[in-house]
Design a protein around this motif. Structure first.
Motif, PDB file in Angstrom:
ATOM      1  N   ASP A 122     121.663 -34.815  18.559  1.00 19.35           N
ATOM      2  CA  ASP A 122     120.610 -34.749  19.564  1.00 19.35           C
ATOM      3  C   ASP A 122     120.156 -36.127  20.027  1.00 19.35           C
ATOM      4  N   GLY A 123     120.586 -37.173  19.329  1.00 15.96           N
ATOM      5  CA  GLY A 123     120.319 -38.538  19.757  1.00 15.96           C
ATOM      6  C   GLY A 123     118.909 -39.044  19.491  1.00 15.96           C
ATOM      7  N   LEU A 124     118.165 -38.385  18.620  1.00 13.46           N
ATOM      8  CA  LEU A 124     116.815 -38.839  18.311  1.00 13.46           C
ATOM      9  C   LEU A 124     116.859 -40.044  17.383  1.00 13.46           C
ATOM     10  N   VAL A 125     115.900 -40.944  17.560  1.00 13.66           N
ATOM     11  CA  VAL A 125     115.786 -42.095  16.668  1.00 13.66           C
ATOM     12  C   VAL A 125     114.927 -41.682  15.478  1.00 13.66           C
ATOM     13  N   TYR A 126     114.956 -42.493  14.434  1.00 16.01           N
ATOM     14  CA  TYR A 126     114.280 -42.143  13.189  1.00 16.01           C
ATOM     15  C   TYR A 126     112.800 -41.825  13.398  1.00 16.01           C
ATOM     16  N   GLU A 127     112.120 -42.612  14.232  1.00 17.23           N
ATOM     17  CA  GLU A 127     110.699 -42.389  14.473  1.00 17.23           C
ATOM     18  C   GLU A 127     110.454 -41.023  15.110  1.00 17.23           C
ATOM     19  N   GLU A 128     111.321 -40.614  16.026  1.00 18.84           N
ATOM     20  CA  GLU A 128     111.175 -39.307  16.673  1.00 18.84           C
ATOM     21  C   GLU A 128     111.407 -38.169  15.671  1.00 18.84           C
ATOM     22  N   ILE A 129     112.401 -38.347  14.820  1.00 17.68           N
ATOM     23  CA  ILE A 129     112.686 -37.333  13.802  1.00 17.68           C
ATOM     24  C   ILE A 129     111.516 -37.229  12.829  1.00 17.68           C
ATOM     25  N   ALA A 130     111.001 -38.379  12.403  1.00 19.81           N
ATOM     26  CA  ALA A 130     109.870 -38.389  11.469  1.00 19.81           C
ATOM     27  C   ALA A 130     108.670 -37.658  12.070  1.00 19.81           C
ATOM     28  N   ALA A 131     108.370 -37.916  13.330  1.00 26.08           N
ATOM     29  CA  ALA A 131     107.235 -37.257  13.983  1.00 26.08           C
ATOM     30  C   ALA A 131     107.480 -35.756  14.110  1.00 26.08           C
ATOM     31  N   ARG A 132     108.682 -35.375  14.481  1.00 27.46           N
ATOM     32  CA  ARG A 132     108.999 -33.954  14.669  1.00 27.46           C
ATOM     33  C   ARG A 132     108.926 -33.182  13.351  1.00 27.46           C
ATOM     34  N   MET A 133     109.412 -33.805  12.270  1.00 24.16           N
ATOM     35  CA  MET A 133     109.480 -33.119  10.981  1.00 24.16           C
ATOM     36  C   MET A 133     108.262 -33.384  10.090  1.00 24.16           C
ATOM     37  N   HIS A 134     107.360 -34.244  10.563  1.00 21.45           N
ATOM     38  CA  HIS A 134     106.153 -34.598   9.805  1.00 21.45           C
ATOM     39  C   HIS A 134     106.494 -35.212   8.450  1.00 21.45           C
ATOM     40  N   ILE A 135     107.436 -36.160   8.495  1.00 24.30           N
ATOM     41  CA  ILE A 135     107.828 -36.899   7.296  1.00 24.30           C
ATOM     42  C   ILE A 135     107.867 -38.378   7.658  1.00 24.30           C
ATOM     43  N   SER A 136     108.006 -39.231   6.655  1.00 26.14           N
ATOM     44  CA  SER A 136     108.033 -40.673   6.908  1.00 26.14           C
ATOM     45  C   SER A 136     109.392 -41.103   7.460  1.00 26.14           C
ATOM     46  N   ARG A 137     109.384 -42.250   8.112  1.00 20.93           N
ATOM     47  CA  ARG A 137     110.630 -42.821   8.625  1.00 20.93           C
ATOM     48  C   ARG A 137     111.568 -43.143   7.451  1.00 20.93           C
ATOM     49  N   ALA A 138     110.995 -43.599   6.353  1.00 20.47           N
ATOM     50  CA  ALA A 138     111.798 -43.921   5.165  1.00 20.47           C
ATOM     51  C   ALA A 138     112.505 -42.677   4.635  1.00 20.47           C
ATOM     52  N   LEU A 139     111.824 -41.536   4.652  1.00 24.74           N
ATOM     53  CA  LEU A 139     112.456 -40.304   4.186  1.00 24.74           C
ATOM     54  C   LEU A 139     113.558 -39.872   5.150  1.00 24.74           C
ATOM     55  N   VAL A 140     113.340 -40.062   6.443  1.00 26.37           N
ATOM     56  CA  VAL A 140     114.393 -39.763   7.430  1.00 26.37           C
ATOM     57  C   VAL A 140     115.627 -40.590   7.102  1.00 26.37           C
TER      58      VAL A 140
END
Length: 70
Positions: A18-36
């Motif tokens: 889907d081409g999302l960057v880590y920050e977008e994934i973190a926001a969508r999944m409600h997790i930290s960027r480090a966990l992504v």
């Protein structure tokens, strides 16, 4: 990929397909960027394992089946 744990699979798909960057994934999944980063790294390591050692898929599947039966 269906053998991956759900969160690993979801982060991997969101990033790679889907081409999302880590920050977008973190926001969508409600997790930290480090966990992504950790989840994607784990998913990629598993995929590399299967490419390099295709028989490993059967080992992992067999272990999952044994875990479910216990």
């Amino acid at each position: 990929m269906e053998e991956l744990p759900e969160r690993q699979r979801e982060t991997f798909v969101l990033h790679r397909f889907d081409g999302l960057v880590y920050e977008e994934i973190a926001a969508r999944m409600h997790i930290s960027r480090a966990l992504v980063n950790k989840l994607i790294s784990q998913a990629m390591a598993y995929c590399r394992l299967l490419v390099n050692y295709p028989q490993a898929e059967y080992t992992v599947t067999a272990q999952k089946d044994a875990d479910h039966e216990a």
